[in-house]
Scaffold this motif. Structure first.
Motif, PDB file in Angstrom:
ATOM      1  N   GLY A 184     -13.317  29.383  67.851  1.00 33.85           N
ATOM      2  CA  GLY A 184     -13.039  29.779  69.215  1.00 33.85           C
ATOM      3  C   GLY A 184     -12.455  28.614  69.996  1.00 33.85           C
ATOM      4  O   GLY A 184     -12.184  27.556  69.440  1.00 33.85           O
ATOM      5  N   GLN A 185     -12.307  28.814  71.288  1.00 36.44           N
ATOM      6  CA  GLN A 185     -11.731  27.765  72.132  1.00 36.44           C
ATOM      7  C   GLN A 185     -12.756  26.711  72.511  1.00 36.44           C
ATOM      8  O   GLN A 185     -12.389  25.614  72.952  1.00 36.44           O
ATOM      9  CB  GLN A 185     -11.126  28.376  73.387  1.00 36.44           C
ATOM     10  CG  GLN A 185      -9.892  29.224  73.097  1.00 36.44           C
ATOM     11  CD  GLN A 185      -9.158  29.610  74.354  1.00 36.44           C
ATOM     12  OE1 GLN A 185      -9.729  29.678  75.431  1.00 36.44           O
ATOM     13  NE2 GLN A 185      -7.864  29.885  74.215  1.00 36.44           N
ATOM     14  N   GLY A 186     -14.005  27.008  72.316  1.00 35.46           N
ATOM     15  CA  GLY A 186     -15.036  26.052  72.659  1.00 35.46           C
ATOM     16  C   GLY A 186     -15.332  26.036  74.149  1.00 35.46           C
ATOM     17  O   GLY A 186     -14.649  26.689  74.952  1.00 35.46           O
ATOM     18  N   THR A 187     -16.343  25.273  74.506  1.00 32.22           N
ATOM     19  CA  THR A 187     -16.702  25.116  75.913  1.00 32.22           C
ATOM     20  C   THR A 187     -16.909  23.628  76.190  1.00 32.22           C
ATOM     21  O   THR A 187     -17.595  22.934  75.434  1.00 32.22           O
ATOM     22  CB  THR A 187     -17.941  25.948  76.273  1.00 32.22           C
ATOM     23  OG1 THR A 187     -18.192  25.868  77.682  1.00 32.22           O
ATOM     24  CG2 THR A 187     -19.191  25.521  75.509  1.00 32.22           C
ATOM     25  N   GLN A 188     -16.289  23.148  77.238  1.00 32.78           N
ATOM     26  CA  GLN A 188     -16.314  21.719  77.551  1.00 32.78           C
ATOM     27  C   GLN A 188     -17.618  21.349  78.248  1.00 32.78           C
ATOM     28  O   GLN A 188     -18.002  21.977  79.244  1.00 32.78           O
ATOM     29  CB  GLN A 188     -15.134  21.363  78.458  1.00 32.78           C
ATOM     30  CG  GLN A 188     -15.126  19.923  78.945  1.00 32.78           C
ATOM     31  CD  GLN A 188     -14.812  18.919  77.861  1.00 32.78           C
ATOM     32  OE1 GLN A 188     -13.849  19.083  77.105  1.00 32.78           O
ATOM     33  NE2 GLN A 188     -15.621  17.873  77.762  1.00 32.78           N
ATOM     34  N   VAL A 189     -18.247  20.315  77.737  1.00 28.38           N
ATOM     35  CA  VAL A 189     -19.431  19.734  78.370  1.00 28.38           C
ATOM     36  C   VAL A 189     -19.079  18.302  78.761  1.00 28.38           C
ATOM     37  O   VAL A 189     -18.671  17.511  77.914  1.00 28.38           O
ATOM     38  CB  VAL A 189     -20.642  19.749  77.422  1.00 28.38           C
ATOM     39  CG1 VAL A 189     -21.798  18.956  78.017  1.00 28.38           C
ATOM     40  CG2 VAL A 189     -21.057  21.178  77.131  1.00 28.38           C
ATOM     41  N   THR A 190     -19.213  18.008  80.025  1.00 34.17           N
ATOM     42  CA  THR A 190     -18.941  16.669  80.518  1.00 34.17           C
ATOM     43  C   THR A 190     -20.181  16.158  81.231  1.00 34.17           C
ATOM     44  O   THR A 190     -20.670  16.794  82.163  1.00 34.17           O
ATOM     45  CB  THR A 190     -17.752  16.664  81.490  1.00 34.17           C
ATOM     46  OG1 THR A 190     -16.597  17.190  80.821  1.00 34.17           O
ATOM     47  CG2 THR A 190     -17.453  15.246  81.966  1.00 34.17           C
ATOM     48  N   VAL A 191     -20.680  15.018  80.764  1.00 31.09           N
ATOM     49  CA  VAL A 191     -21.869  14.409  81.355  1.00 31.09           C
ATOM     50  C   VAL A 191     -21.428  13.128  82.058  1.00 31.09           C
ATOM     51  O   VAL A 191     -21.002  12.174  81.407  1.00 31.09           O
ATOM     52  CB  VAL A 191     -22.940  14.114  80.300  1.00 31.09           C
ATOM     53  CG1 VAL A 191     -24.209  13.586  80.975  1.00 31.09           C
ATOM     54  CG2 VAL A 191     -23.239  15.360  79.484  1.00 31.09           C
ATOM     55  N   SER A 192     -21.515  13.145  83.354  1.00 31.54           N
ATOM     56  CA  SER A 192     -21.018  12.005  84.128  1.00 31.54           C
ATOM     57  C   SER A 192     -21.665  12.004  85.504  1.00 31.54           C
ATOM     58  O   SER A 192     -21.945  13.056  86.077  1.00 31.54           O
ATOM     59  CB  SER A 192     -19.498  12.096  84.273  1.00 31.54           C
ATOM     60  OG  SER A 192     -19.015  11.060  85.107  1.00 31.54           O
ATOM     61  N   SER A 193     -21.856  10.793  86.012  1.00 28.53           N
ATOM     62  CA  SER A 193     -22.386  10.669  87.372  1.00 28.53           C
ATOM     63  C   SER A 193     -21.245  10.557  88.378  1.00 28.53           C
ATOM     64  O   SER A 193     -21.480  10.462  89.585  1.00 28.53           O
ATOM     65  CB  SER A 193     -23.312   9.463  87.462  1.00 28.53           C
ATOM     66  OG  SER A 193     -22.639   8.295  87.039  1.00 28.53           O
TER      67      SER A 193
END
Length: 116
Positions: free
Chosen positions: A107-116
């Motif tokens: 699939g296209q995936g899902t973006q996870v971004t961990v940032s302050s």
């Protein structure tokens, strides 16, 4: 045509949580072991967690052990990944697919971004 649709990603601060979902259509979801994979920028895709068809056994990569929980609902043909205590190193595109069997079209995936 078989489809895997990932959702639930987003931007979260370090220490936060997200719950990813993967909906599978037109496939015998319940008879296959499934897994969550991720691809971080500049890195190869890696398996982070998997679960057997009947959900009796799970596997976690050392990097996520104790923080991520994989689960599935075979009646809904849906795979989940609960992610807690997120760190910037968890930033990646997350995908679901079979494990130990011929993979389905990604699939296209899902973006996870961990940032302050």
């Amino acid at each position: 045509q078989v489809q895997l649709v990932e959702s639930g990603g987003g931007l979260v601060q370090p220490g936060g949580s997200l719950r990813l979902s993967c909906a599978a259509s037109r496939t015998s979801f319940s008879i296959y072991a499934m897994g969550w994979y991720r691809r971080a920028p500049g890195k190869q895709r890696e398996l982070v967690a998997s679960i057997t068809s009947g959900a009796s056994t799970t596997y976690y990569a050392d990097s996520v052990k104790g923080r991520f929980t994989i689960s599935r609902d075979n009646a809904k043909s849906t795979l989940y990944l609960q992610m807690d205590s997120l760190t910037p190193e968890d930033t990646a595109v997350y995908y679901c697919n079979r494990v130990r069997s011929t993979p389905l079209t990604w699939g296209q995936g899902t973006q996870v971004t961990v940032s302050s």
